[in-house]
Design a protein around this motif. Sequence first.
Motif, PDB file in Angstrom:
ATOM      1  N   ALA A 190       0.826  -1.203   0.000  1.00 47.45           N
ATOM      2  CA  ALA A 190       0.000   0.000   0.000  1.00 47.45           C
ATOM      3  C   ALA A 190       0.868   1.263   0.000  1.00 47.45           C
ATOM      4  O   ALA A 190       0.467   2.306  -0.506  1.00 47.45           O
ATOM      5  N   ALA A 191       2.070   1.128   0.559  1.00 50.07           N
ATOM      6  CA  ALA A 191       2.962   2.292   0.582  1.00 50.07           C
ATOM      7  C   ALA A 191       3.708   2.452  -0.736  1.00 50.07           C
ATOM      8  O   ALA A 191       4.493   3.373  -0.895  1.00 50.07           O
ATOM      9  N   GLY A 192       3.507   1.505  -1.672  1.00 51.27           N
ATOM     10  CA  GLY A 192       4.044   1.714  -3.010  1.00 51.27           C
ATOM     11  C   GLY A 192       5.135   0.752  -3.443  1.00 51.27           C
ATOM     12  O   GLY A 192       5.549   0.787  -4.592  1.00 51.27           O
ATOM     13  N   SER A 193       5.615  -0.109  -2.554  1.00 51.90           N
ATOM     14  CA  SER A 193       6.692  -1.014  -2.968  1.00 51.90           C
ATOM     15  C   SER A 193       6.136  -2.125  -3.841  1.00 51.90           C
ATOM     16  O   SER A 193       5.029  -2.597  -3.645  1.00 51.90           O
ATOM     17  N   ARG A 194       6.923  -2.536  -4.828  1.00 51.82           N
ATOM     18  CA  ARG A 194       6.523  -3.659  -5.677  1.00 51.82           C
ATOM     19  C   ARG A 194       7.664  -4.660  -5.758  1.00 51.82           C
ATOM     20  O   ARG A 194       7.878  -5.284  -6.783  1.00 51.82           O
ATOM     21  N   ASN A 195       8.421  -4.762  -4.678  1.00 51.73           N
ATOM     22  CA  ASN A 195       9.542  -5.682  -4.675  1.00 51.73           C
ATOM     23  C   ASN A 195       9.256  -6.796  -3.671  1.00 51.73           C
ATOM     24  O   ASN A 195       9.316  -6.601  -2.465  1.00 51.73           O
ATOM     25  N   ALA A 196       8.923  -7.978  -4.204  1.00 54.40           N
ATOM     26  CA  ALA A 196       8.480  -9.073  -3.339  1.00 54.40           C
ATOM     27  C   ALA A 196       9.590  -9.523  -2.388  1.00 54.40           C
ATOM     28  O   ALA A 196       9.331  -9.821  -1.217  1.00 54.40           O
ATOM     29  N   GLY A 197      10.825  -9.538  -2.878  1.00 50.57           N
ATOM     30  CA  GLY A 197      11.933  -9.978  -2.036  1.00 50.57           C
ATOM     31  C   GLY A 197      12.117  -9.082  -0.835  1.00 50.57           C
ATOM     32  O   GLY A 197      12.294  -9.541   0.290  1.00 50.57           O
ATOM     33  N   GLN A 198      12.032  -7.786  -1.086  1.00 56.35           N
ATOM     34  CA  GLN A 198      12.183  -6.841   0.027  1.00 56.35           C
ATOM     35  C   GLN A 198      11.037  -6.962   1.019  1.00 56.35           C
ATOM     36  O   GLN A 198      11.225  -6.828   2.223  1.00 56.35           O
ATOM     37  N   MET A 199       9.833  -7.210   0.496  1.00 56.57           N
ATOM     38  CA  MET A 199       8.686  -7.391   1.399  1.00 56.57           C
ATOM     39  C   MET A 199       8.916  -8.580   2.311  1.00 56.57           C
ATOM     40  O   MET A 199       8.687  -8.526   3.520  1.00 56.57           O
ATOM     41  N   THR A 200       9.384  -9.677   1.704  1.00 53.36           N
ATOM     42  CA  THR A 200       9.603 -10.887   2.485  1.00 53.36           C
ATOM     43  C   THR A 200      10.695 -10.643   3.525  1.00 53.36           C
ATOM     44  O   THR A 200      10.580 -11.062   4.678  1.00 53.36           O
ATOM     45  N   GLU A 201      11.731  -9.949   3.106  1.00 51.18           N
ATOM     46  CA  GLU A 201      12.836  -9.642   4.013  1.00 51.18           C
ATOM     47  C   GLU A 201      12.333  -8.804   5.207  1.00 51.18           C
ATOM     48  O   GLU A 201      12.638  -9.082   6.366  1.00 51.18           O
ATOM     49  N   ARG A 202      11.546  -7.796   4.875  1.00 56.33           N
ATOM     50  CA  ARG A 202      11.033  -6.903   5.910  1.00 56.33           C
ATOM     51  C   ARG A 202      10.066  -7.652   6.841  1.00 56.33           C
ATOM     52  O   ARG A 202      10.095  -7.479   8.052  1.00 56.33           O
ATOM     53  N   ALA A 203       9.224  -8.508   6.235  1.00 57.47           N
ATOM     54  CA  ALA A 203       8.270  -9.280   7.042  1.00 57.47           C
ATOM     55  C   ALA A 203       9.037 -10.177   8.010  1.00 57.47           C
ATOM     56  O   ALA A 203       8.712 -10.276   9.195  1.00 57.47           O
ATOM     57  N   ALA A 204      10.106 -10.805   7.498  1.00 52.62           N
ATOM     58  CA  ALA A 204      10.894 -11.691   8.350  1.00 52.62           C
ATOM     59  C   ALA A 204      11.535 -10.905   9.488  1.00 52.62           C
ATOM     60  O   ALA A 204      11.518 -11.326  10.652  1.00 52.62           O
ATOM     61  N   GLU A 205      12.067  -9.743   9.152  1.00 58.70           N
ATOM     62  CA  GLU A 205      12.727  -8.898  10.151  1.00 58.70           C
ATOM     63  C   GLU A 205      11.733  -8.495  11.262  1.00 58.70           C
ATOM     64  O   GLU A 205      12.032  -8.578  12.444  1.00 58.70           O
TER      65      GLU A 205
END
Lengths: 231, 593
Positions: B455-470
């Motif tokens: 929703a904040a505009g990111s379209r990078n799945a890898g970064q999302m997964t990384e952030r979710a894990a963190e």
Amino acid sequence: MEILCIANLAKNFYLHNPGREIKSCRNISLKLEHGEFIGIAGLSGAGKSTILKCIYRSYLPTRGEIIYNSEAFGRIDLAAAAEREILYLRRHEIGYVSQFLNVMPRTTAKEHVMNALTDMGMDAGSAETDAKEMLAYFRLPENLWDIYPATFSGGERLRLNLAHAMVKRPRLLMLDEPTASLDGRTKILVRDMLRNLKGKDTGMIGIFHDIEFMKGVCDKIFNISEGAIVS
Amino acid sequence: MNANYNFAFLDEGSKREIRRAVLKAVAIPGYQVPFGSREIPIVRGWGTGGIQLTLSLIGPDDVLKVIDQGSDESVNAVNIKKFVGLCTDVRTTADTREATLIQTRHRIPEIPLSNRQILVLQVPIPEPLRIVEAREEVTKQMHAECDYAPIWLQLYESLVKYKKVTVASEYPCMVEGRYIMNPSPIPKFDNPKLHGAECLYLFGAGREKKIYAIPPYTRVVSLAFDDVPFERESFAGRRCRLCGSENTFLDEIFDAQTGEKVYQCSDTSYCREVRSRPKPQDQNLGRCPNPAGSKLPAPSYKKGSRGRVPLRGSGRSPEVREPVLSVKNLIVRYGEGCPACQENLEKNRCAVCKTVWAANDISLDVYPGEVLGIVGESGSGKTTLMRSLYFDFVPTSGSAVLRDYKDGQKNIWDTSAAERRMIKNKIMGMVYQNPVLGLRMDYSAASNIAEKIIAAGSRNAGQMTERAAELLEAVEIMTSRMSEAPKNFSGGMQQRVQISKALANNPALLLLDEVTTGLDLSVQAKVLDLIRKIKSMYGISILLVSHDLAVIRMLADRTVVMLDGKIVESGLTDQILEDPQHAYTQQLVHSLI
């Protein structure tokens, strides 16, 4: 210039149930210089702690002024200062040690002391070094440092309290019976620490039941009775 | 032509209505234009939308081709051809190149279409957002506001669960950077053919009464994350058993007698054409000439500003005097109110006009890096305040400004839905008492966090997964469980997932509504510890509602006490607890066990 100047401080508690006013201290006036240590003596219920809590603003003073000479704000009336200012002063300049330990659940002894410093904005690395030094100074056994203090003995808790309050080297320190359950050897450590702080210009006000101890560290001793300074 | 029919069956008024819708659809590529869908002597859902388009557009000189899933000979295709022939006399053909008007069900021919051709697609469900939102009025609003996060989340969820995007047909695409469109149930193999094509694509949904279009040379991008490219079905190593083509969409045919699987072109006329070419085969034989059919460069996503927001470090200066949040005179009232309301309140309800004042003139400030506690009994207005701030309720009056939104110059209750969504996603985080309100229980924990990041505009799945894990690690949820849905989690874990979701975009303000209520002591301690860490590590300001004074004492720097919709007392937390002034606060403190 003095670090603290209290003028005509009075504190009453109004209890809505049963609708009664309790007078605690009245007309307290005193001055505290940099590096000075004032002891307050008196019977239980005489209003000793009330004075300290009014300075720390745990109590809202009913009347009077508490002018504190702050590093950040200059002369500031603690009785009327904004809550934000009080919070800042508590974090950076004013310390309070009581006989009760107030620790976040699941916070280890070392973290508890470190938090005092990280709250001031210190980085975790230096905070840890200072915290360890302080815990070592108060001879809290090293194998307790990474333990949650919930299981500590009374003396261990007090030493942790002292370490927490003194690690940030406050400019003004209030001590509310911090030596109540300490053994003689630790008391000597506390006394040396207090003298050391005095040497660094910290102004201190303390309540101690141990008159001998008080005489050993205090420059002046006021006797409180029925909420007023009698001597 | 049967003289009993009007040319092309439909009356001229209907045709005009449909043509008008087509013009509008062409003018706004990808936008679903509603139209007055007519009764056709075919069951709704059997291509009535496509037929109406065909009948409205066809002229005596047209050559019609109708295909059903690639085949010119299937029942649906043959019947439509016969029907149109009956009422127009136009010539029909199976040859893709020869046709001027092609009606199709669920395939796009392999041969690129030219600028003298129109492809009409039959559409069962035109709404690409239907799978994530059942309500038509909501999907309309989502289109209007470009609020496409949920459809992206759907794609991300399949990445989390299956390590790849599993959508095979009706693969959503972005048209000219504005509308997300359902390309009808064509296999995603055909999606690239939509991009920059020479022909006009028209989509008709008769039952749903929608027409939409992709005009020639339109940018059509199949949705894909920056780091997970869009991929078509692969038929690597397989070829059509009849014509030998590779690189066409192949149907799999299973022979039950022999147990053998064979493949052949789904596009029967293309297959026939290849077979009729003279042998020996030339270089290009068996290869689809240009599957993307495009003269535009291949679509690509913008890169740059999007991506992970760095963690907000500690050490935000405590001297900042400006509040992060400033609420003034908030009133939430149920009822009209009367002039005598304030004098006749029984608790928070007017004895005269029965108006309930859920929040009655509340003002407060939250400063940077502080925890402001809110205590009060049930019904005192705590949650009303919190949910007003998170736009779950519309306040009757009052203002709230955020330092991080328009420099605190604009009342957040005086904003558009899109702005509110932005505020909710980027500036504030909310943790509800009831996790059901704050989490998508059926989506994985990772997707719940990704929802905010998308929703904040990111379209990078890898970064999302990384952030979710963190974030999940920070709240002590094993990353091995991040692909599980929170409905399988315990209450404490759900609460911690909510907290990590709220933190996803490093909000400046966190709203915590009774986060520890109903949790057992050890879990409660974990959550408290977590909140303290959040405060000291990230310097986030927190508004903490709790009726548990122990929680307030542990966490809150300052506390306000609410009663009957009003703030009756506020002060330093230890002062509120040790030297309470108001009768209610005294009673509250004396009730402490």
